[in-house]
Design an enzyme around this catalytic site. Structure first.
Site, PDB file in Angstrom:
ATOM      1  N   GLU A  10      31.483  54.719 -32.132  1.00 53.85           N
ATOM      2  CA  GLU A  10      30.224  54.669 -31.413  1.00 53.85           C
ATOM      3  C   GLU A  10      30.165  53.634 -30.812  1.00 53.85           C
ATOM      4  O   GLU A  10      30.123  52.501 -31.417  1.00 53.85           O
ATOM      5  CB  GLU A  10      28.886  54.967 -32.491  1.00 53.85           C
ATOM      6  CG  GLU A  10      29.028  56.415 -32.953  1.00 53.85           C
ATOM      7  CD  GLU A  10      27.837  56.750 -34.041  1.00 53.85           C
ATOM      8  OE1 GLU A  10      26.982  55.749 -33.976  1.00 53.85           O
ATOM      9  OE2 GLU A  10      27.747  57.644 -34.521  1.00 53.85           O
ATOM     10  N   ARG A  36      11.421  38.443 -30.346  1.00 54.73           N
ATOM     11  CA  ARG A  36      12.870  39.429 -30.430  1.00 54.73           C
ATOM     12  C   ARG A  36      12.681  40.165 -31.579  1.00 54.73           C
ATOM     13  O   ARG A  36      12.662  39.911 -32.590  1.00 54.73           O
ATOM     14  CB  ARG A  36      14.249  38.534 -30.209  1.00 54.73           C
ATOM     15  CG  ARG A  36      14.497  37.989 -29.224  1.00 54.73           C
ATOM     16  CD  ARG A  36      14.539  38.881 -27.968  1.00 54.73           C
ATOM     17  NE  ARG A  36      15.302  38.137 -26.749  1.00 54.73           N
ATOM     18  CZ  ARG A  36      15.019  38.799 -25.711  1.00 54.73           C
ATOM     19  NH1 ARG A  36      14.705  39.759 -25.389  1.00 54.73           N
ATOM     20  NH2 ARG A  36      15.756  37.961 -24.553  1.00 54.73           N
ATOM     21  N   ALA A  48      17.824  34.015 -19.128  1.00 55.38           N
ATOM     22  CA  ALA A  48      18.714  35.098 -19.261  1.00 55.38           C
ATOM     23  C   ALA A  48      18.039  36.700 -18.672  1.00 55.38           C
ATOM     24  O   ALA A  48      16.855  36.828 -18.575  1.00 55.38           O
ATOM     25  CB  ALA A  48      19.446  35.263 -20.475  1.00 55.38           C
ATOM     26  N   GLU A  65      16.876  35.022 -12.244  1.00 55.65           N
ATOM     27  CA  GLU A  65      16.242  34.953 -13.754  1.00 55.65           C
ATOM     28  C   GLU A  65      15.878  33.653 -14.036  1.00 55.65           C
ATOM     29  O   GLU A  65      14.555  33.411 -14.595  1.00 55.65           O
ATOM     30  CB  GLU A  65      17.489  35.378 -14.679  1.00 55.65           C
ATOM     31  CG  GLU A  65      17.627  36.876 -14.678  1.00 55.65           C
ATOM     32  CD  GLU A  65      16.539  37.856 -15.258  1.00 55.65           C
ATOM     33  OE1 GLU A  65      15.555  37.163 -15.723  1.00 55.65           O
ATOM     34  OE2 GLU A  65      16.723  38.938 -14.910  1.00 55.65           O
ATOM     35  N   GLU A  69      12.042  33.310 -14.870  1.00 58.65           N
ATOM     36  CA  GLU A  69      11.475  32.811 -16.177  1.00 58.65           C
ATOM     37  C   GLU A  69      11.012  31.770 -16.440  1.00 58.65           C
ATOM     38  O   GLU A  69      10.042  31.329 -17.262  1.00 58.65           O
ATOM     39  CB  GLU A  69      12.839  33.030 -17.361  1.00 58.65           C
ATOM     40  CG  GLU A  69      13.050  34.571 -17.368  1.00 58.65           C
ATOM     41  CD  GLU A  69      13.951  34.955 -18.498  1.00 58.65           C
ATOM     42  OE1 GLU A  69      14.517  34.028 -18.988  1.00 58.65           O
ATOM     43  OE2 GLU A  69      14.188  36.117 -18.894  1.00 58.65           O
ATOM     44  N   GLU A 114       8.244  38.313 -20.049  1.00 60.72           N
ATOM     45  CA  GLU A 114       8.217  37.080 -19.343  1.00 60.72           C
ATOM     46  C   GLU A 114       6.827  36.326 -19.497  1.00 60.72           C
ATOM     47  O   GLU A 114       6.726  35.053 -19.470  1.00 60.72           O
ATOM     48  CB  GLU A 114       8.944  37.026 -17.774  1.00 60.72           C
ATOM     49  CG  GLU A 114      10.259  37.449 -17.878  1.00 60.72           C
ATOM     50  CD  GLU A 114      10.603  37.828 -16.596  1.00 60.72           C
ATOM     51  OE1 GLU A 114       9.782  38.271 -15.543  1.00 60.72           O
ATOM     52  OE2 GLU A 114      11.783  38.098 -16.512  1.00 60.72           O
TER      53      GLU A 114
END
Length: 178
Positions: A10, A36, A48, A65, A69, A114
């Site tokens: 997978e 996160r 990123a 980016e 950011e 962001e």
């Protein structure tokens, strides 16, 4: 499989991404602190983002980016490393750039993530120490900071900003286009 056998796997297919070690004239690197969900906490990372704009080169994505950011532009770009994030189950590879000759530009926030991030600068050596202490755990950030330290110290050389990106993921993007 090598040797002619077969195996069931997978694989999480990914668009690929870029990350930027933005190093100012005083040797300070910009890190972002953002939530996160898979780890359930905020992490220190490099600016990123995904390679999700059709026809956009990795360098163009990195420039975009960096502006979105943290509101920075750079006039010098070098490829530091390509990081296969977890090649046992995903084809995600992140190209990490070193950006120098920084200048401020208007920040163009593109979404909730962001808007919620905090940007802060650290001396490069302190950021590397944070990685070695386990305070920076994001793989591309750890790799990029260590590579940047080696390049800045003259122990290694980066590659051209447009160096071939052999392991850039392509399957997901091709299927998504069609």
């Amino acid at each position: 499989m090598p040797g002619g056998g077969t195996a069931r796997r997978e694989v999480v297919e990914h668009l690929g991404a870029v990350a930027v070690v933005a190093l100012d004239d005083d040797g300070r690197v910009t890190l972002i602190h953002q939530y996160r969900h898979p780890l359930g906490r905020r992490l220190w990372e490099l600016p990123a983002g995904l390679l999700d704009a059709a026809g956009e080169s990795p360098l163009e994505a990195a420039r975009r980016e960096l502006a979105e950011e943290v509101g920075l532009a750079a006039n010098s770009w070098v490829t530091l490393v390509d990081v296969a994030v977890s090649p046992g189950f995903t084809d995600e590879v992140v190209r990490v750039f070193l950006a120098r000759g920084l200048s401020a530009v208007d920040r163009d926030e593109q979404g909730e993530e962001e808007a919620d991030l905090e940007a802060r600068t650290f001396p490069l050596d302190e950021a590397v120490a944070m990685a070695l202490a386990g305070d920076v755990v994001n793989g591309p950030a750890v790799s990029g900071l260590l590579a940047a330290q080696a390049v800045v110290a003259g122990r290694a050389e980066g590659r051209p900003a447009d160096a071939p990106f052999r392991d850039r993921p392509t399957r997901f993007a091709r299927r998504s286009e069609g």
